[in-house]
Write a protein that holds these residues in place. Structure first.
Motif, PDB file in Angstrom:
ATOM      1  N   CYS A   1       0.912  -1.041   0.017  1.00 22.19           N
ATOM      2  CA  CYS A   1      -0.054  -0.010  -0.076  1.00 22.19           C
ATOM      3  C   CYS A   1       0.804   1.342   0.042  1.00 22.19           C
ATOM      4  CB  CYS A   1      -0.932   0.065   1.191  1.00 22.19           C
ATOM      5  SG  CYS A   1      -1.907  -1.400   1.330  1.00 22.19           S
TER       6      CYS A   1
ATOM      7  N   LYS B   1      -0.213  -5.995   5.553  1.00 21.46           N
ATOM      8  CA  LYS B   1       0.328  -5.005   4.350  1.00 21.46           C
ATOM      9  C   LYS B   1       1.603  -4.504   4.514  1.00 21.46           C
ATOM     10  CE  LYS B   1      -0.760  -1.758   7.596  1.00 21.46           C
ATOM     11  NZ  LYS B   1      -1.263  -2.488   8.906  1.00 21.46           N
TER      12      LYS B   1
ATOM     13  N   CYS C   1      -3.804   3.591   6.341  1.00 19.01           N
ATOM     14  CA  CYS C   1      -4.977   3.683   6.995  1.00 19.01           C
ATOM     15  C   CYS C   1      -4.782   3.557   8.220  1.00 19.01           C
ATOM     16  CB  CYS C   1      -6.033   2.989   6.159  1.00 19.01           C
ATOM     17  SG  CYS C   1      -6.064   3.176   4.313  1.00 19.01           S
TER      18      CYS C   1
ATOM     19  N   ASP D   1      -8.464   0.435  -4.301  1.00 20.99           N
ATOM     20  CA  ASP D   1      -8.246   1.711  -3.810  1.00 20.99           C
ATOM     21  C   ASP D   1      -8.555   2.701  -4.873  1.00 20.99           C
ATOM     22  OD1 ASP D   1      -7.865   3.786  -2.558  1.00 20.99           O
ATOM     23  OD2 ASP D   1      -6.137   2.911  -1.298  1.00 20.99           O
TER      24      ASP D   1
ATOM     25  N   HIS E   1      -0.091   4.292   1.181  1.00 16.55           N
ATOM     26  CA  HIS E   1      -0.413   4.906   2.372  1.00 16.55           C
ATOM     27  C   HIS E   1      -0.914   4.149   3.386  1.00 16.55           C
ATOM     28  CE1 HIS E   1      -0.319   8.724  -0.471  1.00 16.55           C
ATOM     29  NE2 HIS E   1      -1.166   7.415  -1.174  1.00 16.55           N
TER      30      HIS E   1
HETATM   31  S1  SF4 Z   1      -6.745  -0.472   5.013  1.00 15.20           S
HETATM   32 FE1  SF4 Z   1      -6.270  -1.525   2.906  1.00 15.20          FE
HETATM   33  S2  SF4 Z   1      -5.621   0.170   1.835  1.00 15.20           S
HETATM   34 FE2  SF4 Z   1      -5.359   0.915   4.057  1.00 15.20          FE
HETATM   35  S3  SF4 Z   1      -3.445   0.377   4.585  1.00 15.20           S
HETATM   36 FE3  SF4 Z   1      -4.661  -1.411   5.165  1.00 15.20          FE
HETATM   37  S4  SF4 Z   1      -4.397  -2.793   3.394  1.00 15.20           S
HETATM   38 FE4  SF4 Z   1      -3.749  -0.782   2.614  1.00 15.20          FE
END
Ligand code: SF4
Length: 512
Positions: free
Chosen positions: A101, A112, A105, A194, A103
């Motif tokens: 990713c 991730k 979240c 996303d 960024h």
């Molecule tokens: S919620 Fe999804 S897009 Fe956001 S950091 Fe986690 S894995 Fe990545």
């Protein structure tokens, strides 16, 4: 996303391997298929705050039974045997985990890796290709074909569109050389998107490749909430992506929302839900945010005092259910809603809905084959089903694929659950409750050679309180979840979970 998918290893209980009272007199092709066969009319869930407060406790999401907490270390050579002994005629569902990713979240509880290095995905793709080759050589093919059939495919993450369009084309082209895919739109080929991470061409490229379903991560449209969780995008962006996807012929477009985020109020969430309804997605997932900062580092960026209190969260849930129901969405179960003509809703009404690691699905007859770091597979061998997981550490996963190049005996899965026939019986009961709100005792008796009322006498006694509270109805024919109990379906299912004891109590988030 909002709930806990624990990777904690727990010792496997070998005592469960040899059932004494369960006889598999009939092995259904489709493990959760009910023999009822009749078209079911689904009742709307009734939001009853007192009942939710009374019964709401921590519990699994049952994307499998036993749950991932029962993993034990993978014995050497077992993964090879599992793949070799797979029934060649069983179609496949493929899952690819793309962990990157750009960024973070702050609510994230996923496996991730935050990176801005584009080359990371190119390197990772080469590992995926090696893993596909490595596993594929072990799979038998059905008579009359030279490749195993893939009925379902899903790319999840992380952010699957971290792969460039060219990398996606490369992956897809390689998959065509290894597997048979269903013709145009007969399969279920989906990807998580996303909306902030799309090139101008990505959706077209995906659709041309053969993807026919997308899931958009939105979570909330309120700017204050978005800033607090570090995921900022406009409603227009979401609407444009959805409109383009629909124009390209994607169907069953899903949107993910979360309730319980910092600075969310019933009013702000209501505005988000109503704006999303205007966009008319086919499916909606409305997850409960579980704040577990001691387990998920990203969540430490969220201040506890900014979170809505439990009463506000319940109001949000009640309002959301009412608003979606008024807009015509059917409540599928747990956190999922769908339009009445969506195939999930149709499958539920026809008694053909299933649940696995990909959530609710209509493809319950598939073996699930996972690729990539932390991915999970679910493969049947005769009367046993195995659940396997690859290493959750990227370097360790890559090292196993590297080692496999010179030693074909090395495989990437490091954990396994071998399900016993007793597990299969309980899984059947739990999945029927979660997919169809009903257990038909005669059907269970026929499939497993038991007398369900005698076998589950303790569970039936435990359910007495829920019957008194009108969450369920029980008689000699079966157990039916009533509208007041539909939001607490997981709590009903937990009564049949043999593994759910104190040792796991704190590993799950609250059901609501
Ligand atoms: S919620 Fe999804 S897009 Fe956001 S950091 Fe986690 S894995 Fe990545």
């Amino acid at each position: 996303m909002s709930d806990v998918n624990s990777n904690t290893q727990q010792p496997y209980n070998h005592a469960n391997e040899q059932p004494t009272t369960v006889r598999p007199v009939m092995q259904p092709d489709n493990p959760y298929a009910s023999t009822r066969g009749s078209i079911m009319t689904k009742q709307l869930p009734a939001f009853d705050e007192a009942m939710i407060n009374k019964y709401n406790r921590s519990g699994p999401r049952y994307t499998s039974y036993p749950t991932a907490l029962e993993f034990s270390p993978m014995p050497e050579g077992l993964e090879t045997k599992i793949l070799q002994n797979r029934e060649a005629r069983a179609p496949l569902s493929l899952y690819f985990h793309i962990p990157f990713c750009r960024h973070l979240c702050y609510y994230c509880a996923c496996n991730k890796i935050i990176t801005k290095k584009n080359s990371d995905s190119g390197d990772y793709l080469q590992y995926l290709i090696k893993e596909i080759k490595h596993k594929r050589r072990l799979l038998a093919v059905p008579d009359g074909s030279d490749k195993p059939l893939v009925k379902q495919l899903h790319l999840g993450g992380g952010t699957p569109t971290f792969l460039s369009d060219e990398e996606m084309v490369q992956l897809w082209a390689f998959l065509q050389t290894q597997f048979e895919f269903l013709p145009e739109d007969e399969g279920d080929y989906s990807i998580e998107i996303d909306p902030r991470e799309l090139s101008g061409e990505t959706l077209k490229v995906l659709r041309n490749l053969g993807f026919n379903r997308v899931s958009l991560g939105v979570q909330d449209l309120d700017e204050t909430v978005q800033i607090a969780v570090n995921r900022v995008h406009s409603a227009e962006l979401i609407e444009n992506v959805l409109t383009e996807a629909r124009g390209l012929g994607f169907h069953s477009i899903n949107i993910d929302l979360i309730y319980g985020l910092p600075h969310q109020t019933p009013d702000t969430l209501d505005k988000t839900v109503r704006r999303i309804i205007e966009m008319s997605p086919d499916r909606l997932s409305v997850f409960n945010y579980a704040h577990l900062p001691e387990r998920f580092k990203a969540q430490r960026q969220i201040k506890e005092e900014d979170l809505p209190d439990p009463a506000a969260k319940l109001t949000m849930l009640g309002n959301t259910i009412n608003t979606l129901s008024e807009a015509g969405y059917q409540y599928i179960g747990i956190d999922h809603f769908a339009k009445p003509d969506d195939e999930l809703a149709v499958a539920q009404r026809e008694g053909k809905l299933h649940r696995n690691f990909q959530g609710y699905t209509i493809m319950g007859d598939c073996d699930l084959l996972g690729f990539g770091v932390s991915s999970i597979s679910q493969i049947a061998n005769a009367n046993t089903r195995y659940i396997l997981q690859n290493d959750t550490d990227l370097q360790a996963y890559q090292a196993s694929i590297d080692a496999a190049q010179s030693n074909p005996a090395v495989m990437p899965a490091v954990k396994v659950i071998k399900t016993s026939i007793k597990d299969r019986l309980r899984e059947y009961v739990i999945m029927n409750l979660l997919c169809h709100d009903y257990i038909d005792f005669k059907d269970v008796n026929q499939k497993f050679g038991i007398d369900a009322i005698t076998y589950f006498i303790e569970e039936i006694q435990q359910l007495g309180a829920m019957q008194e509270d009108k969450l369920i109805d029980m008689d000699a024919a079966g157990i039916r979840v009533l509208p007041k109990g539909r939001l607490l379906g997981r709590n009903v299912a937990m009564v049949f979970d043999e593994y759910l004891d104190k040792k796991h109590k704190n590993r799950f988030s609250k059901v609501i």
